[in-house]
Design a protein around this motif. Structure first.
Motif, PDB file in Angstrom:
ATOM      1  N   ARG A 113       0.634  -1.236  -0.100  1.00 49.47           N
ATOM      2  CA  ARG A 113       0.105  -0.051   0.255  1.00 49.47           C
ATOM      3  C   ARG A 113       0.847   1.415   0.014  1.00 49.47           C
ATOM      4  N   GLY A 168      -7.882   3.217  -0.997  1.00 52.04           N
ATOM      5  CA  GLY A 168      -7.848   3.793   0.480  1.00 52.04           C
ATOM      6  C   GLY A 168      -8.990   4.823   0.490  1.00 52.04           C
ATOM      7  N   LEU A 217     -14.339  -7.321  17.399  1.00 55.21           N
ATOM      8  CA  LEU A 217     -14.549  -6.432  16.055  1.00 55.21           C
ATOM      9  C   LEU A 217     -15.947  -7.153  15.558  1.00 55.21           C
ATOM     10  N   LEU A 218     -15.643  -8.581  15.084  1.00 55.70           N
ATOM     11  CA  LEU A 218     -16.678  -9.008  14.225  1.00 55.70           C
ATOM     12  C   LEU A 218     -17.950  -9.686  15.062  1.00 55.70           C
ATOM     13  N   ILE A 226      -9.794  -6.100   7.541  1.00 58.51           N
ATOM     14  CA  ILE A 226      -8.930  -5.436   6.450  1.00 58.51           C
ATOM     15  C   ILE A 226      -8.946  -3.895   6.804  1.00 58.51           C
ATOM     16  N   SER A 227     -10.051  -3.347   6.942  1.00 57.90           N
ATOM     17  CA  SER A 227     -10.517  -2.005   7.493  1.00 57.90           C
ATOM     18  C   SER A 227     -10.319  -1.600   8.723  1.00 57.90           C
ATOM     19  N   ARG A 228      -9.906  -2.477   9.754  1.00 56.62           N
ATOM     20  CA  ARG A 228      -9.729  -2.254  11.114  1.00 56.62           C
ATOM     21  C   ARG A 228      -8.642  -2.995  11.374  1.00 56.62           C
ATOM     22  N   PRO A 229      -7.301  -2.548  10.874  1.00 57.29           N
ATOM     23  CA  PRO A 229      -6.166  -3.351  11.102  1.00 57.29           C
ATOM     24  C   PRO A 229      -5.543  -3.462  12.325  1.00 57.29           C
ATOM     25  N   GLY A 230      -5.869  -3.042  13.295  1.00 54.53           N
ATOM     26  CA  GLY A 230      -5.361  -2.761  14.542  1.00 54.53           C
ATOM     27  C   GLY A 230      -4.895  -4.448  15.141  1.00 54.53           C
TER      28      GLY A 230
END
Lengths: 534, 327
Positions: free
Chosen positions: A106, A191, A308-309, A489-493
């Protein structure tokens, strides 16, 4: 009359699940100031970007695909089948998996990354389609030209390429179509700063609640895809498919004079196909803290960092499995049935009228292929939210939308196969006293078995990877594998990024095993004619 | 005849399929309440157990993206809501919720958080560079290429900061500020997590950017072994996000939803907020954790309260996108 009655099932399915939402979209789209929408600067730049990136990605695929087709299909060398299998893997991977594979890079400019990812996915379409035709062209004209003193390059330009034109156009139109409707790849690799028609539709609907704008863009996108599709059809007459590989004739061994094509192809496969895959496979074993091990895979039993999920990745995989079994069953049943009805010989009076009706039915059933999954998801959202058929609140909505997307593909595969086996067997069976059902079950379905297996494969690939519609329609505990991957992948913490890598690595490995199994299986003695698969 | 029968059967099958999930209505004593939240909302086991003990009702949580995505999903599905209650629509999206009439009753404030820029103290100490103290500092050459923010179209702190810049620089001046930020090498990450965990140098990702858009409370979570936080918050241009809960219109379990919303404003849940969600309880009588007093003070002069965000959000985002769009 009886035949019309039989048509009721497939027609009702397509009418309710496709034409009704399409009607809603058109209604909403035309209710707003659609012209104003389409000429707004941000929208026109998105339209322009969609077109040029698709054209550029297609051109690169073709330019790299021609030497690839030569090396992998026209010539012969050991390891060839393995390379064919390897380049096919990206094509059948869920697009979200492709996007995650490239997310490691990226740091590069997003647009470059998007185009590389599009070439990664579609390279094999060019190679296989062009290669399939190239393998069947006889060598004599080329050899004669060379004997007459024409150089290799001139022979290629003046003798070979014209014969490949149809294949090139067919592959190009298909690749263009895929790149123009690409959603997950642009969403993740862009992005949020790269806008295409598809991302504009999604953001108009889900970020701005601007339904007329989303609908106007959806209509435009549909016209665009139908145009690409019609163009390809008019050139190729539906005669070429990516499964068309003639292994029959002897092919010459790769030799020293092929060094340029060989170098281009091997470099492409190494850098474009293998490198991103290897990076993901390695990163799947790297923890958030930099250590190596299996922690990312262990974490898949859970729901990610700070839960998260809504459900674990394993449960999402089960949802996906449930959805694809339902959608594949529906699309194969209805698709084969429709193909069967379409392929029945026309007898008696009014042949012309019947032919016309058949053609209309054919096109009417194929049209859903021209719709991107985001558009379809959006249509479902505005049609089945309330009203007479509040399907949206049922989990069945996702498998139904996926079945609808796979249906035209199934028809496209099975219909030509049924035509190609002809009528002799049917007449013989009829003379022997078999009815239509018995004839189908005992004779026809067996003759086209390989095609049906292929169709099942395609339907599975479409359903497993489907992201655009599911991202709009699958909530809470109905999340599918692609939507869960997107959330990760959009909450990569901390652990989430590693989990996304682990799932991606698993899916890539599984795909590789399946594709290899298919490519290395023994071909049956009597394959349906070449036209069977298109 | 036959056609008609097939159509009837098929229609009946579709109807039956669609009503599969609608069968659970009409239960007099609900045992479960579904609450739709954004992705960062956390109900701890203690909170869930306390609510169950108090009411006999189990909390089922559905995460639906960030605050904006969640609000819009609730609007798009309002005819058949995906839950009974919601928690986490903030003051940047409250207008959307009210305009679209997705709420039964009113918005109930539950907590607030201050979106502020943070910086990596160690990084600035090592470079012997004074840390920025205002958002105007970020466009100075000394801080070129040091800042990462999150995309306002896809992240709620990103939108909050965009609103803060409109408040500070005005409707006519904020575009210039962002253009200057862009010229000064600001990085725009897709979401807060990307920015904070991947690009920021002061957190777990050890990225390349020492200034990040985050919350005034974030430094409390970067306290190292020596008991000192590695990061600090810039107390300027902060936007106060107030998060609301409420009952969804057409909710199946309205009474349970009402009980839940009330519970969210009571002590048990309010106490859980700082540690589980990094936000300040709306009930000011609830004591904050010790580290917070030292490392996570709320902003003293938050900006942006005067803005009518729902009326202008689309325009601002379009103006912003025109500057940052990559194509």
């Amino acid at each position: 009359m009886k035949r019309l009655a039989l048509w009721a099932g497939p027609l009702l399915f397509v009418a309710v699940l496709f034409y009704w939402p399409l009607g809603s979209i058109i209604g909403v789209g035309l209710s707003g100031d659609w012209l104003q929408t389409l000429v707004a600067p941000q929208v026109s730049s998105a339209i322009w970007f969609t077109l040029w990136q698709a054209a550029l990605s297609t051109a690169i695929c073709i330019v790299l695909g021609i030497p690839g087709a030569y090396v992998l299909y026209r010539k012969r060398f050991s390891g060839q089948k393995l390379l064919r299998a390897i380049i096919t893997v990206p094509l059948v991977l869920p697009t979200i998996v492709v996007a995650i594979s490239f997310s490691s890079f990226r740091g590069l400019p997003p647009i470059l990354l998007i185009i590389v990812a599009h070439v990664f996915v579609n390279y094999s379409i060019a190679v296989r389609t062009i290669g399939g035709v190239w393998a069947t062209i006889d060598n004599e004209t080329e050899e004669a030209a060379e004997l007459a003193g024409a150089g290799r390059f001139r022979t290629l330009i003046s003798i070979t390429l014209p014969q490949l034109k149809t294949a090139v156009v067919s592959a190009g139109a298909l690749i263009f179509l895929f790149c123009a409707t690409s959603y997950g790849i642009i969403l993740i690799l862009g992005g949020g700063l790269v806008n295409s028609v598809e991302t504009e539709i999604a953001s108009a609907a889900t970020l701005f609640l601007d339904l007329p704008k989303a609908a106007a863009l959806a209509i435009l996108q549909t016209l665009l895809t139908i145009a690409a599709f019609a163009f390809s059809e008019s050139i190729t007459k539906g005669a070429i498919g990516i499964e068309q590989v003639d292994e029959g004739g002897p092919r010459p061994q790769l030799d020293k004079r092929d060094w340029l094509a060989t170098a281009v192809t091997f470099t492409t496969i190494a850098l474009l196909t293998l490198m991103p895959i290897l990076v993901v496979l390695v990163r799947a074993f790297v923890h958030a803290d930099g250590g190596l091990g299996l922690a990312n895979f262990v974490n898949l039993a859970g729901r990610g960092d700070r839960d998260l999920l809504n459900i674990s990745v394993g449960q999402a995989a089960l949802n996906t499995l449930r959805n694809v079994s339902i959608s594949t069953t529906i699309s194969i049943t209805l698709g084969t049935f429709s193909a069967y009805l379409l392929s029945r010989p026309i007898r008696g009076k009014r042949v012309f009228a019947q032919k016309f009706v058949n053609r209309v039915l054919d096109i009417g059933l194929l049209l859903p292929m021209g719709i991107s999954s985001v558009v379809l998801g959006f249509g479902f959202l505005i049609t089945f939210g309330g009203g007479p058929l509040p399907l949206r609140s049922s989990w069945l909505i996702v498998p139904l939308v996926q079945a609808l997307m796979a249906l035209p593909l199934v028809i496209r595969l099975v219909y030509p196969a049924l035509i190609s086996i002809g009528n002799d067997h049917r007449e013989a069976a009829s003379t022997a006293g078999a009815n239509a059902g018995q004839t189908w079950w005992h004779i026809e379905s067996r003759m086209i078995r390989t095609v049906i297996v292929t169709a099942i494969g395609y339907a599975l690939v479409v359903s497993i990877g489907e992201f655009g519609a599911a991202s709009l329609l699958a909530y809470g505990d109905q999340a599918t594998l692609p939507t869960v991957l997107y959330a990760l992948i959009s909450r990569p913490g901390s652990t989430n990024y590693g989990m996304a890598m682990a799932v991606t690595a698993i899916l890539i490995s599984m795909t590789f095993v399946l594709v290899s199994a298919v490519s290395f299986r023994k071909k049956p003695q009597h394959r349906p004619s070449q036209n069977a698969v298109s | 005849m036959q056609i008609k029968r097939i159509i009837t059967i098929a229609a009946a099958a579709l109807m039956a399929a669609s009503s599969l999930t609608a069968c659970s209505t009409g239960d007099a004593t609900p045992t479960e309440v579904t609450v739709v939240t954004h992705d960062s909302a956390v109900f701890t086991d203690e909170v869930i157990a306390a609510f169950k003990a108090e009411t006999g009702i189990t909390i089922k949580q559905i995460k639906a993206g960030d605050a904006g995505a969640m609000t819009n999903k609730l609007v798009l599905t309002k005819d058949a809501p995906i839950g009974d209650a919601f928690f986490g629509i903030d003051n940047t999206f409250g207008g959307v919720a009210l305009d679209n009439q997705i709420i039964d009753g009113e918005l109930t404030a539950v907590d607030f958080g201050d979106v502020c820029l943070n910086y990596d103290k160690n990084w600035f100490a090592a470079k012997a560079l004074a840390a920025p103290t205002t958002i105007a500092d970020l466009i100075k050459p000394a801080y070129k290429g040091l800042t990462v923010v999150s995309n306002p179209t896809s992240s709620s702190p990103g939108l909050a900061f965009l609103a803060a810049t409109v408040s500070v620089y005005g409707q006519n001046g904020f575009e210039q500020y962002w253009q200057d930020l862009k010229n000064n090498g600001v990085k725009v990450a897709a979401g807060w997590e990307d920015a904070y965990f991947t690009d920021f140098s002061g957190s777990s990702g050890k990225g390349a950017y020492p200034i990040v858009l985050s919350y005034s409370s974030s430094p409390a979570f970067e306290v190292r072994e020596d008991g000192i936080s590695q990061t600090a918050s810039i107390n300027d241009g902060c936007f106060r996000q107030i998060e609301y809960a409420g009952v969804l219109k057409n909710a199946k379990n309205k009474s349970a939803a009402e009980k839940l919303v009330k519970f969210l404003t009571e002590k048990t849940f309010q106490k859980s907020l700082p540690d589980s969600m990094y936000v300040y309880p709306v009930d000011t009588s609830v004591a904050l954790p010790e580290a917070w007093a030292k490392w996570a003070p709320a902003a003293t002069k938050p900006v942006g309260e005067e803005l009518s965000i729902s009326a202008n959000r689309k325009t601002w985002l379009e103006q912003w996108s025109a500057i940052f769009s990559a194509n």
